[in-house]
Design an enzyme around this catalytic site. Structure first.
Site, PDB file in Angstrom:
ATOM      1  N   ASP A  96      41.921  41.850  45.548  1.00  0.00           N
ATOM      2  CA  ASP A  96      41.523  41.013  44.422  1.00  0.00           C
ATOM      3  C   ASP A  96      40.017  40.737  44.494  1.00  0.00           C
ATOM      4  O   ASP A  96      39.426  40.784  45.574  1.00  0.00           O
ATOM      5  CB  ASP A  96      42.261  39.661  44.475  1.00  0.00           C
TER       6      ASP A  96
ATOM      7  N   GLN B 269      35.326  42.570  37.726  1.00  0.00           N
ATOM      8  CA  GLN B 269      35.369  41.475  36.746  1.00  0.00           C
ATOM      9  C   GLN B 269      34.331  41.710  35.641  1.00  0.00           C
ATOM     10  O   GLN B 269      33.129  41.789  35.914  1.00  0.00           O
ATOM     11  CB  GLN B 269      35.073  40.160  37.466  1.00  0.00           C
TER      12      GLN B 269
ATOM     13  N   ARG C 237      41.510  47.762  39.057  1.00  0.00           N
ATOM     14  CA  ARG C 237      41.995  46.801  38.069  1.00  0.00           C
ATOM     15  C   ARG C 237      40.782  46.125  37.423  1.00  0.00           C
ATOM     16  O   ARG C 237      39.922  45.600  38.127  1.00  0.00           O
ATOM     17  CB  ARG C 237      42.847  45.722  38.736  1.00  0.00           C
TER      18      ARG C 237
ATOM     19  N   ARG D 276      43.408  27.913  38.395  1.00  0.00           N
ATOM     20  CA  ARG D 276      42.778  28.957  37.568  1.00  0.00           C
ATOM     21  C   ARG D 276      43.635  29.245  36.334  1.00  0.00           C
ATOM     22  O   ARG D 276      43.112  29.505  35.256  1.00  0.00           O
ATOM     23  CB  ARG D 276      42.529  30.229  38.385  1.00  0.00           C
ATOM     24  N   ARG D 277      44.961  29.170  36.485  1.00  0.00           N
ATOM     25  CA  ARG D 277      45.827  29.399  35.311  1.00  0.00           C
ATOM     26  C   ARG D 277      45.643  28.259  34.304  1.00  0.00           C
ATOM     27  O   ARG D 277      45.656  28.475  33.105  1.00  0.00           O
ATOM     28  CB  ARG D 277      47.310  29.503  35.714  1.00  0.00           C
TER      29      ARG D 277
HETATM   30  C1  LIG Z   1      47.188  41.258  36.784  1.00  0.00           C
HETATM   31  C2  LIG Z   1      45.994  40.353  36.819  1.00  0.00           C
HETATM   32  C3  LIG Z   1      45.268  40.236  37.992  1.00  0.00           C
HETATM   33  C4  LIG Z   1      44.125  39.432  38.030  1.00  0.00           C
HETATM   34  N1  LIG Z   1      43.329  39.441  39.149  1.00  0.00           N
HETATM   35  C5  LIG Z   1      42.153  38.780  39.117  1.00  0.00           C
HETATM   36  C6  LIG Z   1      41.212  38.896  40.177  1.00  0.00           C
HETATM   37  O1  LIG Z   1      41.438  39.590  41.176  1.00  0.00           O
HETATM   38  N2  LIG Z   1      40.037  38.217  40.076  1.00  0.00           N
HETATM   39  C7  LIG Z   1      39.727  37.455  38.973  1.00  0.00           C
HETATM   40  O2  LIG Z   1      38.636  36.896  38.928  1.00  0.00           O
HETATM   41  N3  LIG Z   1      40.617  37.310  37.975  1.00  0.00           N
HETATM   42  C8  LIG Z   1      41.804  37.952  38.012  1.00  0.00           C
HETATM   43  N4  LIG Z   1      42.672  37.821  36.956  1.00  0.00           N
HETATM   44  C9  LIG Z   1      42.461  36.772  35.922  1.00  0.00           C
HETATM   45  C10 LIG Z   1      41.539  37.251  34.810  1.00  0.00           C
HETATM   46  O3  LIG Z   1      40.214  37.342  35.287  1.00  0.00           O
HETATM   47  C11 LIG Z   1      41.571  36.275  33.611  1.00  0.00           C
HETATM   48  O4  LIG Z   1      41.155  35.014  34.022  1.00  0.00           O
HETATM   49  C12 LIG Z   1      42.932  36.142  32.963  1.00  0.00           C
HETATM   50  O5  LIG Z   1      43.613  37.363  32.919  1.00  0.00           O
HETATM   51  C13 LIG Z   1      42.797  35.623  31.523  1.00  0.00           C
HETATM   52  O6  LIG Z   1      42.111  36.559  30.744  1.00  0.00           O
HETATM   53  P1  LIG Z   1      42.812  37.530  29.661  1.00  0.00           P
HETATM   54  O7  LIG Z   1      42.207  38.876  29.818  1.00  0.00           O
HETATM   55  O8  LIG Z   1      44.266  37.470  29.795  1.00  0.00           O
HETATM   56  O9  LIG Z   1      42.298  37.036  28.261  1.00  0.00           O
HETATM   57  P2  LIG Z   1      42.327  35.593  27.564  1.00  0.00           P
HETATM   58  O10 LIG Z   1      41.460  35.743  26.365  1.00  0.00           O
HETATM   59  O11 LIG Z   1      41.982  34.531  28.557  1.00  0.00           O
HETATM   60  O12 LIG Z   1      43.823  35.428  27.163  1.00  0.00           O
HETATM   61  C14 LIG Z   1      44.438  36.173  26.124  1.00  0.00           C
HETATM   62  C15 LIG Z   1      45.752  35.489  25.780  1.00  0.00           C
HETATM   63  O13 LIG Z   1      46.646  35.559  26.894  1.00  0.00           O
HETATM   64  C16 LIG Z   1      47.328  34.332  27.081  1.00  0.00           C
HETATM   65  N5  LIG Z   1      46.877  33.704  28.338  1.00  0.00           N
HETATM   66  C17 LIG Z   1      45.852  34.089  29.141  1.00  0.00           C
HETATM   67  N6  LIG Z   1      45.778  33.309  30.241  1.00  0.00           N
HETATM   68  C18 LIG Z   1      46.791  32.410  30.140  1.00  0.00           C
HETATM   69  C19 LIG Z   1      47.269  31.342  30.957  1.00  0.00           C
HETATM   70  N7  LIG Z   1      46.676  31.056  32.117  1.00  0.00           N
HETATM   71  N8  LIG Z   1      48.324  30.634  30.533  1.00  0.00           N
HETATM   72  C20 LIG Z   1      48.947  30.922  29.369  1.00  0.00           C
HETATM   73  N9  LIG Z   1      48.554  31.926  28.534  1.00  0.00           N
HETATM   74  C21 LIG Z   1      47.495  32.662  28.921  1.00  0.00           C
HETATM   75  C22 LIG Z   1      46.967  33.477  25.904  1.00  0.00           C
HETATM   76  O14 LIG Z   1      47.908  33.732  24.887  1.00  0.00           O
HETATM   77  C23 LIG Z   1      45.609  33.983  25.519  1.00  0.00           C
HETATM   78  O15 LIG Z   1      45.283  33.736  24.171  1.00  0.00           O
HETATM   79  C24 LIG Z   1      43.786  38.654  36.892  1.00  0.00           C
HETATM   80  C25 LIG Z   1      44.522  38.774  35.717  1.00  0.00           C
HETATM   81  C26 LIG Z   1      45.606  39.618  35.661  1.00  0.00           C
HETATM   82  C27 LIG Z   1      46.356  39.744  34.379  1.00  0.00           C
END
Ligand SMILES: Cc1cc2nc3c(=O)[nH]c(=O)nc-3n(C[C@H](O)[C@H](O)[C@H](O)COP(=O)(O)OP(=O)(O)OC[C@H]3O[C@@H](n4cnc5c(N)ncnc54)[C@H](O)[C@@H]3O)c2cc1C
Length: 308
Positions: free
Chosen positions: A134, A163, A184, A288-289
């Site tokens: 990650d 990222q 990823r 973070r979520r």
């Molecule tokens: C498989 C995976 C692994 C990841 N690993 C890392 C990592 O190693 N390092 C890192 O910095 N980040 C990591 N992340 C987190 C990532 O950086 C984002 O913070 C996160 O995915 C939200 O961005 P999004 O692309 O989903 O878009 P967004 O624009 O944030 O979300 C799009 C839509 O998805 C839904 N959504 C998104 N997040 C949430 C939530 N928390 N609760 C409810 N609904 C939500 C909502 O409907 C939102 O409108 C990971 C994410 C995923 C999916």
């Protein structure tokens, strides 16, 4: 504006004590972290794989302060892998690790993290699967990429995360795409300063698309880590333009977020991997979520007020 405030709180010990002790916290946490022990998570692994989904497993924890905690992290992953072996899922269940949980920030942390993570990568390979590193905050990334390169000498399938919000990532993507890595791509979940990262959501999305194009046109295996519907359709289009078959890239989403979309993509024939976190040290992951979606925080606060 709430996101950065919550991300700052995610590093506060006082907030950690407050949030962890609140009686309403547990049910909200369960949505994202559906178990604390391996025996609680195994039925979930079976259920998700039965539905045609793949998994990447995360034992929650980060920013440890003592070497024995890094060894405990290593052992927790080894225990998980021991239980995964008999399920014979191969790459359908891989591992995601945070190097800060393996000692990266301690004295001699780079070597310590490599020493502790290597047995996990070896054990994963022994049951026919792999590990993805990650991405944490930007100060840790040179070390993470060096560990990734080192591990790939023996285990070329080892993956890493990049990222889109960081300015450096377009260069990282070109290097990783050329070397044939499993990568990823995510937007980025940490609080980063304007000197190193885009702050504007649209800028981040635009960077995401540019980087995704580099990965799709490159030699590696792109893993699209996002729930964003627009980015998911753009990814499908970029994959088509690059002539990639359905098994030459995959989607990844977090457990508890857009579950219907996981199933829809899998039903369309896509590889869909669910990032499934479990364990007791869930605070950082959970915060973070909350930061990603203000509605989560409103729901959490409302439940605290109504129960209080
Ligand atoms: C498989 C995976 C692994 C990841 N690993 C890392 C990592 O190693 N390092 C890192 O910095 N980040 C990591 N992340 C987190 C990532 O950086 C984002 O913070 C996160 O995915 C939200 O961005 P999004 O692309 O989903 O878009 P967004 O624009 O944030 O979300 C799009 C839509 O998805 C839904 N959504 C998104 N997040 C949430 C939530 N928390 N609760 C409810 N609904 C939500 C909502 O409907 C939102 O409108 C990971 C994410 C995923 C999916």
């Amino acid at each position: 504006m709430l996101g950065p405030v919550i991300l700052a709180a995610s590093r506060s010990d006082r907030m950690r004590r407050l949030v962890s002790a609140a009686p309403v916290t547990k049910p909200v946490v369960d949505r994202f972290i559906p178990g604390e022990r391996v025996d609680q998570i195994l039925p979930i692994i079976r259920d998700l794989t039965d539905r045609g989904l793949e998994l990447t497993m995360d034992v929650v924890g980060e920013d440890i302060t003592r070497p024995d905690q890094a060894e405990a992290a290593r052992d927790a992953y080894l225990e998980l892998i021991e239980h995964l072996g008999p399920l014979e899922l191969g790459t359908r269940a891989e591992m995601s690790v945070k190097l800060s949980m393996f000692g990266q920030a301690l004295d001699g942390g780079h070597e310590l993290a490599l020493k502790n993570v290597r047995p996990v990568v070896e054990a994963a390979a022994a049951i026919g699967t792999t590990v993805t590193l990650d991405a944490e905050d930007h100060t840790t990334l040179d070390s993470m990429f060096a560990i990734h390169e080192e591990l790939r000498k023996e285990f070329p399938e080892t993956g890493c995360v990049i990222q889109a919000y960081l300015f450096r990532t377009e260069d990282d993507a070109r290097r990783l795409a050329a070397s044939g890595s499993r990568v990823r791509l995510v937007k980025g979940a940490y609080k980063e300063p304007a000197e190193v990262a885009h702050q504007d959501k649209h800028e981040i999305d635009r960077a995401y698309v540019r980087i995704l194009r580099t990965l799709m046109e490159g030699e590696g295996y792109p893993m699209i880590g996002s729930h964003d519907p627009r980015l998911i359709s753009i990814a499908q289009e970029l994959a088509r333009l690059a002539g990639r078959k359905l098994d030459e890239y995959e989607f990844q989403m977090l457990y508890g977020i857009r579950g219907d979309e996981h199933l829809r993509l899998a039903a369309e024939g896509h590889r869909m991997r669910v990032y499934t976190a479990y364990g007791t040290d869930w605070y950082g992951y959970f915060m973070r979520r909350l930061a990603e979606k203000p509605a989560n925080l409103r729901f959490f606060v409302r439940s605290m007020v109504s129960k209080g």
